[in-house]
Design a protein around this motif. Structure first.
Motif, mmCIF file in Angstrom:
data_model
loop_
_atom_site.group_PDB
_atom_site.id
_atom_site.type_symbol
_atom_site.label_atom_id
_atom_site.label_comp_id
_atom_site.label_asym_id
_atom_site.label_seq_id
_atom_site.Cartn_x
_atom_site.Cartn_y
_atom_site.Cartn_z
ATOM 1 N N CYS B 46 0.770 -1.418 0.021
ATOM 2 C CA CYS B 46 0.057 0.178 -0.010
ATOM 3 C C CYS B 46 0.830 1.518 0.062
ATOM 4 N N ILE B 47 0.625 2.260 -0.997
ATOM 5 C CA ILE B 47 1.241 3.298 -1.087
ATOM 6 C C ILE B 47 1.404 4.113 0.180
ATOM 7 N N GLY B 51 -3.460 0.942 4.067
ATOM 8 C CA GLY B 51 -4.161 -0.056 3.749
ATOM 9 C C GLY B 51 -5.618 0.308 3.366
ATOM 10 N N CYS B 53 -6.691 2.901 1.412
ATOM 11 C CA CYS B 53 -7.158 4.107 0.316
ATOM 12 C C CYS B 53 -8.465 3.835 -0.364
ATOM 13 N N CYS B 63 -3.332 3.213 -5.677
ATOM 14 C CA CYS B 63 -2.706 2.200 -5.119
ATOM 15 C C CYS B 63 -3.304 0.906 -5.566
ATOM 16 N N CYS B 66 -4.481 -1.551 -2.596
ATOM 17 C CA CYS B 66 -5.840 -1.612 -2.158
ATOM 18 C C CYS B 66 -7.013 -1.858 -3.260
HETATM 19 ZN ZN ZN Z 1 -3.377 1.674 -0.496
#
Ligand code: ZN
Ligand code: ZN
Ligand code: ZN
Ligand code: ZN
Lengths: 277, 277
Positions: B46-47, B51, B53, B63, B66
């Motif tokens: 996840c960016i 988790g 997004c 992302c 996600c």
């Molecule tokens: Zn994410």
DNA sequence: CTCGGTCATGGTTCAAG
DNA sequence: CTTGAACCATGACCGAG
């Protein structure tokens, strides 16, 4: 995997077959693929160049060339693919269909109906007897039926060849040389009632026909039990050569060709008979 | 938001759905994304680390982690992603070629030529070995050939399943499920060299295949002799049960269906091979 | 029972990002 | 690289004879 599933396997990819298509037992996918390929007249090139790609259920779409080659190799008949018809709404029909009927239709035997009825009675009796077999009766019904759909003919040959009444006239009237020959060969076993029962168990409890590993274990146990019993019994009454000869005799019971009269007459009704038992 | 929109909405990102994909109504983008993710087996992170997004039409590409989590959350089925297919490029050519390349009804050697050659070599070796069999070698040539034209495949399965080298890759490339299954079943017999020779004799000396009564007597004698020898040998080394199991194993060796790959490949060349031996 | 056609849903391709 | 709109292929299903 088991022999039961192999009996219904697509000859091209091994998937579940949906009947005969273009002369070969195969699945919907391969049937449709063959039709489209022939219609479009497209000539595929092997993806891997070598022309030996694996064609199974999971990988049949990898290389159309090899799939089509395999269709041909197992004997699918290009001439049996008919001309494309219009959309279903329209009723345009062409006369070319006569040219394209699939040729290999096994001739259905015109056995006199009375004799057919009696043979059918014998078959029903054999199947009923099988379901009462000392070991086989303990097997789950679904597994029983799956096995009987494969080995019904062996049970039939075994029991019919040792039938108490004389049924040779009936067999004669079927006009099937193979059936007659097999019955006369099986008669020479001259098995007594005990031996017949043990042999029946050995026919019915083949672990290769198991639907899963649990059944396989059960069937093998029953089979081994029948082997021991038969060995003891024959050893007690005669020579142990007899034991081996009886086991070798089991080979004679399986139909060598799919299209003998017995098979043609009954293979399609066995399932229905089983439902009623 | 209307019901119609909801019904046609991608369950992952809310974009316009294009039907069900992998069990879930979703858009082309999410469908494609899911397939690629599963195929590559990629594990995203996840960016935003947390988790959670937002995954909607505008932000679904922000992302991947996600987005993929949401695909799974709404129930997209990983098992529905199929095996990759070959490139679609060079294929369609003229229809003349198709008809020209088409082998007639009995298709001579199918595509995988190298493996075909090796299997053919094994077959030739089996036939040669059969002709050297201790008992069978004493039978007249005409009777030998008549028998081998029936039982060649059983000899093949017996010997090939106990071949010293690993030939499983070759069998695999044949793509014939039945052949593969039969070989693996036969392998489980784990017969040693002596047992193999006795079993071979039992396959070759079947009195039902005799051309006349004299031969039948000879073949039966040989068969009984092999039975005795096998019985003594197995009894000496292990148990009675082993004797029975080996004999029952002979049943597995016969081709259940006439149109399996092995049969298609070789049934027409066996006669020619026999002429050269 | 095995032809035929249909169409939802697989697949790949490739310009655009 | 990844994305996704566009297009191709597949096969489960159904009707006809
Ligand atoms: Zn994410
Ligand atoms: Zn198939
Ligand atoms: Zn290929
Ligand atoms: Zn979406």
């Amino acid at each position: 995997m088991s022999l039961v599933t192999l009996y219904n396997a697509c000859q091209v990819c091994g998937d579940q077959s949906s009947g005969k298509h273009y002369g070969v037992s195969c699945c919907d996918g391969c049937s449709c693929f063959f039709k489209r390929s022939v219609r479009k007249g497209s000539h595929y090139a092997c993806i891997a160049v070598k022309g030996n790609c694996v064609v199974d259920k999971a990988r049949r779409n990898w290389c159309p060339s090899c799939r089509f080659q395999r269709c041909l190799a197992v004997g699918m008949n290009i001439a049996a693919v008919q001309e494309e018809r219009g959309p279903r709404s329209q009723q345009a029909q062409s006369s070319q269909r006569l040219l394209a009927q699939t040729p290999p239709a096994p001739p259905s035997p015109p056995a006199p109906t009375v004799h057919f009825q009696i043979l059918a009675q014998i078959l029903v009796t054999c199947l009923r007897q099988a379901k009462l077999n000392e070991q086989f009766r303990l097997v789950a019904r679904a597994q029983q039926d799956a096995i009987l759909q494969v080995v019904w003919s062996e049970c039939f040959i075994l029991r019919a060849s040792h039938w108490s009444l004389d049924i040779s006239a009936m067999i004669e009237s079927c006009g099937d040389m193979q059936l007659k020959f097999m019955l006369s060969e099986a008669q020479q076993l001259r098995a007594d009632l005990m031996e017949l029962n043990f042999l029946e168990t050995l026919i019915l409890c083949r672990k290769e026909l198991a639907l899963n590993a649990d059944y396989a274990l059960i069937l093998e146990t029953y089979s081994n039990g029948a082997l021991c019993s038969l060995a003891r019994y024959t050893l007690h009454r005669s020579h142990w050569l007899r034991f081996g000869q009886l086991l070798l005799g089991l080979r004679q019971l399986s139909l060598q060709r799919y299209d003998c009269a017995l098979s043609c007459m009954f293979r399609n009704v066995v399932r229905d008979i089983l439902k009623t038992l």
